[in-house]
Design an enzyme around this catalytic site. Structure first.
Site, PDB file in Angstrom:
ATOM      1  N   LYS A 189       0.853  -1.187   0.000  1.00 44.76           N
ATOM      2  CA  LYS A 189       0.000   0.000   0.000  1.00 44.76           C
ATOM      3  C   LYS A 189       0.889   1.237   0.000  1.00 44.76           C
ATOM      4  O   LYS A 189       1.443   1.621   1.028  1.00 44.76           O
ATOM      5  CB  LYS A 189      -0.919   0.044   1.231  1.00 44.76           C
ATOM      6  CG  LYS A 189      -2.057   1.044   1.037  1.00 44.76           C
ATOM      7  CD  LYS A 189      -2.649   1.552   2.330  1.00 44.76           C
ATOM      8  CE  LYS A 189      -1.832   2.643   2.950  1.00 44.76           C
ATOM      9  NZ  LYS A 189      -1.633   3.849   2.117  1.00 44.76           N
ATOM     10  N   GLU A 264      10.578   1.049   9.493  1.00 43.26           N
ATOM     11  CA  GLU A 264      11.605   1.992   9.002  1.00 43.26           C
ATOM     12  C   GLU A 264      11.007   3.383   9.175  1.00 43.26           C
ATOM     13  O   GLU A 264      10.192   3.828   8.371  1.00 43.26           O
ATOM     14  CB  GLU A 264      11.912   1.727   7.512  1.00 43.26           C
ATOM     15  CG  GLU A 264      12.516   0.363   7.214  1.00 43.26           C
ATOM     16  CD  GLU A 264      14.012   0.275   7.532  1.00 43.26           C
ATOM     17  OE1 GLU A 264      14.572   1.243   8.062  1.00 43.26           O
ATOM     18  OE2 GLU A 264      14.598  -0.777   7.248  1.00 43.26           O
ATOM     19  N   CYS A 298      14.392  10.490   5.272  1.00 45.00           N
ATOM     20  CA  CYS A 298      14.450   9.998   6.648  1.00 45.00           C
ATOM     21  C   CYS A 298      15.831  10.192   7.246  1.00 45.00           C
ATOM     22  O   CYS A 298      15.960  10.374   8.449  1.00 45.00           O
ATOM     23  CB  CYS A 298      14.032   8.540   6.704  1.00 45.00           C
ATOM     24  SG  CYS A 298      14.950   7.490   5.567  1.00 45.00           S
ATOM     25  N   GLU A 394      11.121  15.557  14.215  1.00 48.10           N
ATOM     26  CA  GLU A 394      11.411  15.523  12.775  1.00 48.10           C
ATOM     27  C   GLU A 394      10.651  16.656  12.075  1.00 48.10           C
ATOM     28  O   GLU A 394       9.448  16.810  12.277  1.00 48.10           O
ATOM     29  CB  GLU A 394      10.977  14.172  12.209  1.00 48.10           C
ATOM     30  CG  GLU A 394      11.551  13.888  10.844  1.00 48.10           C
ATOM     31  CD  GLU A 394      11.170  12.500  10.335  1.00 48.10           C
ATOM     32  OE1 GLU A 394      10.035  12.052  10.582  1.00 48.10           O
ATOM     33  OE2 GLU A 394      12.021  11.882   9.675  1.00 48.10           O
TER      34      GLU A 394
END
Ligand code: NAD
Length: 502
Positions: A189, A264, A298, A394
């Site tokens: 997905k 992840e 990331c 982040e």
């Protein structure tokens, strides 16, 4: 119809995708029935296409299809034949770089030259794991009982992969290639905001011999389509690439069903510059670390830790350098940095910069930016401490927090003082110090006088809020298989210590 929308539809037509994103279930493009999803061009803010969420029914069909196709793929053909199909996929992907890169550039807002590189990387991933298909074998273990004991690595069955919007086709190739090389069926997905290139990749693979139904793509939302697939009985493992918040939800849902997960997730990586470093090189590294991809990576070097004696000099170099970065239309060959990929992320990045300003940061930003689109100019936040929100959370945009440090011990303490553990780097001329830093900084990937070098052959992953498990390299082969231990007794009388025969 705008030129850009026409270009998108043309590229979709070349790839046989119809005029809107559709799930690929058992080899057939299938429309969902759920809530409407909009794809918006981040450069023009124009709505490009709307399409319905796949929903639970399609998720169930996708998992059933993968389960049916997986048996023949794992047992019906040789491992070498699986590798051959994957080599054919390599050539087919390389023959379609342009339409794939065009779709990615328009929908994700990434510079087209970066998109071409990412498509080529997908081909490289299939080539790498094609080579592994017939080379994964078990061991013979000298057990003390004298039995012949050997292991074989078995595919898990069906795996469910969930991917984010920042590198859509790259992430799809990254996870699909090792999964099928090891004999698994896949349901994937992609992000609802960037689904098209994942569908295209699987369609291309099917056109050169990937069995239909082996890899199915769900175009839709996480809480509906995604959760339905996690719950499906055929799914044996969930591989999630995305934010820590969603990763937690996915891991909880998988754990409820006693399914393992690989996560992840995000990062807040420290890019550490010592006073003995070549500052020009460090400056180039710092730019690539945070401004390439508009910081939507990331592993972005979002905390720049600089020795106090060269902090002001390096910040000045970085701030002058950012005026030369070419911001612009992702379809323009000269563009180095495009817009933020979507409205929600644009709002988040803008909000984080505002909050940093309120917290007392001096905000250095390039003067010239774009009149339209979700552009955030390259930005340096100076004068904040490592405990500030901008240094802990982040941002996932072209925004770096620059923090001075006193000495090596201070640099290590600062580098490790976040909830993350994904990546990091050091710039120094002292080789001993470089190794000490590599050893001491908590990170799944660490660079010395470099940044963002990655390759499919080298393991990748994080710890704490950056997730768990590993992708790439031989580690991914382990994640996508399990060991079976087989015992054979060659003694004249079975070596069994208990039992009766009448
Ligand atoms: P996100 O977590 O919002 O979404 C990721 C995926 O999860 C999407 O496909 C989304 O539809 C799905 N999802 C959302 N809610 C769900 C639910 N309840 N159940 C199941 N699935 C659900 O992440 P994003 O904004 O798309 O991507 C940015 C994040 O991804 C950043 O944090 C970035 O660091 C991370 N990322 C990590 C890596 C890595 O390898 N570590 C690589 C790329 C991006």
């Amino acid at each position: 119809m705008s030129d850009r929308k026409q270009k998108l539809l043309d590229a979709m037509a070349v790839l046989g995708l119809g005029t809107q994103p559709q799930s690929l279930i058992n080899g057939t493009l299938t429309s969902g029935t759920g809530a409407e999803i909009q794809l918006v061009d981040p450069f023009t803010e124009e709505v490009l296409i709307t399409y319905p969420d796949a929903g639970e029914m399609l998720a169930n069909l996708a998992c059933d299809a993968a389960q049916n196709a997986q048996v023949g793929w794992a047992k019906g053909i040789s491992a070498a034949a699986r590798g051959q199909v994957m080599q054919d996929i390599v050539r087919a992907v390389l023959a379609n770089v342009e339409p794939l890169a065009t779709i990615e550039a328009i929908v994700a807002g990434k510079p087209i030259k970066d998109c071409r590189i990412e498509v080529a990387k997908v081909a490289e991933m299939f080539a790498y794991y094609a080579g592994w298909a017939d080379k994964l074998h078990g061991e013979v273990i000298p057990v003390p009982s004298g039995h012949l004991n050997y292991t074989q690595r078995e595919p898990l069955g069906v795996v469910f992969q969930i991917t984010p919007w920042n590198a859509p086709i790259f992430t799809a190739g990254w996870q699909i290639a090792p999964a099928i090389a090891t004999g698994n069926g896949v349901v994937i997905k992609p992000s609802e905001l960037t689904p098209i290139t994942t569908v295209a990749l699987v369609k291309i693979a099917e056109s050169v011999g990937l069995p239909v139904g082996l890899v199915n793509v769900l175009c839709g939302l996480g809480p509906t389509s995604g959760q339905a697939a996690i719950a499906h009985a055929a799914v044996r493992k969930v591989i999630f690439v995305g934010s820590p918040e969603t990763g937690r939800r996915v891991a909880v849902a998988a754990a409820e069903a006693l399914k393992p997960a690989v996560l992840e997730l995000g990062g807040k990586s420290a890019n550490i510059v010592f006073d003995d470093a070549n500052l020009k090189h460090a400056c180039l590294g710092a730019q690539a670390a945070i401004f390439s991809g508009a910081g939507q990576s990331c592993v972005a070097g979002s905390r720049l830790l600089v020795h106090k004696s060269v902090h002001a000099e390096l910040v000045d170099m970085l701030s002058k350098g950012m005026n030369n970065i070419k911001l612009g239309d992702p379809l323009d060959e000269a563009t180095e940095v495009g817009p933020i990929s979507n409205a929600r992320q644009f709002a988040h990045v803008s909000d984080m910069v505002m909050k940093a300003k309120d917290a007392g940061a001096s905000v250095l930003t390039r003067s010239k930016t774009q009149a339209q689109g979700y552009f955030v100019p390259p930005t340096i936040l100076n004068g904040l401490s490592n405990t500030a929100l901008a240094a802990q959370q982040e941002i996932f945009g072209p925004v770096v927090t620059a923090i001075p440090f006193e000495n090596e011990a201070d640099a290590i303490a600062l580098a490790n003082a976040t909830d993350f553990g994904l990546a990091g780097a050091v710039w120094t001329a002292d080789v001993g110090r470089a190794h000490r830093m590599a050893d001491a900084v908590r990170a799944g990937t660490f660079w010395i006088n470099s940044y963002k070098a990655i390759h499919v052959s080298s393991p990748f992953g994080g710890s704490l809020s950056s997730g768990f498990g590993r992708s790439s390299g031989t580690d991914a082969l382990m994640e996508y298989t399990s060991a079976k231990s087989v015992w054979l007794d060659s003694a004249p009388i079975p070596r069994i210590a208990f039992g009766y025969v009448s």
